[in-house]
Design a protein around this motif. Structure first.
Motif, short mmCIF file in Angstrom:
data_model
loop_
_atom_site.label_atom_id
_atom_site.label_comp_id
_atom_site.label_asym_id
_atom_site.label_seq_id
_atom_site.Cartn_x
_atom_site.Cartn_y
_atom_site.Cartn_z
N LYS A 130 -4.07 -2.08 12.99
CA LYS A 130 -4.51 -1.23 11.73
C LYS A 130 -4.04 -1.70 10.41
O LYS A 130 -2.78 -2.07 10.26
N PRO A 131 -4.83 -1.79 9.41
CA PRO A 131 -4.64 -1.97 7.93
C PRO A 131 -3.34 -1.00 7.37
O PRO A 131 -3.54 0.25 8.09
N ALA A 132 -2.64 -1.24 6.55
CA ALA A 132 -1.89 -0.33 5.78
C ALA A 132 -2.82 0.85 5.25
O ALA A 132 -3.73 0.53 4.50
N GLU A 133 -2.63 2.09 5.78
CA GLU A 133 -3.33 3.12 4.99
C GLU A 133 -2.33 4.32 4.53
O GLU A 133 -1.36 4.48 5.11
N LYS A 134 -3.01 4.99 3.56
CA LYS A 134 -2.12 6.15 3.14
C LYS A 134 -2.01 7.23 4.10
O LYS A 134 -2.98 7.42 4.97
N THR A 135 -0.82 7.63 4.48
CA THR A 135 -0.51 8.61 5.50
C THR A 135 -0.48 10.00 4.85
O THR A 135 0.10 10.29 3.77
N THR A 136 -0.90 11.09 5.68
CA THR A 136 -0.73 12.49 5.10
C THR A 136 0.35 12.97 5.98
O THR A 136 0.56 12.97 7.26
#
Length: 79
Positions: free
Chosen positions: A64-70
């Motif tokens: 998975k590409p780096a995503e903003k996490t919540t």
């Protein structure tokens, strides 16, 4: 009161066909058959994926590409 005989069931079937009609009963039967078939396929798919070995966390992160996490937090009120 005893169990129903074949004649009782035939009369009930005749009344159901007269009330609903053959077309609606045919559609109901095909919908029910499709639902049962879908359920069986889902059970097979669920069993096959449970037997598979789970992926390593490093492999999942790399895929998975780096995503903003919540971050889910619970707000508390001050007293």
């Amino acid at each position: 009161m005893g169990s129903f005989s074949i004649w009782h069931w035939l009369i009930v079937l005749l009344i159901v066909v007269m009330v609903f009609g053959t077309k609606k009963l045919k559609n109901l039967g095909s919908d029910l058959g499709g639902a049962v078939k879908g359920f069986k396929e889902g059970m097979k798919d669920g069993g096959a994926s449970a037997e598979d070995k789970p992926a390593e966390p490093s492999q999942v992160a790399a895929a998975k590409p780096a995503e903003k996490t919540t971050i889910d937090v619970e707000a508390k009120q001050k007293s």
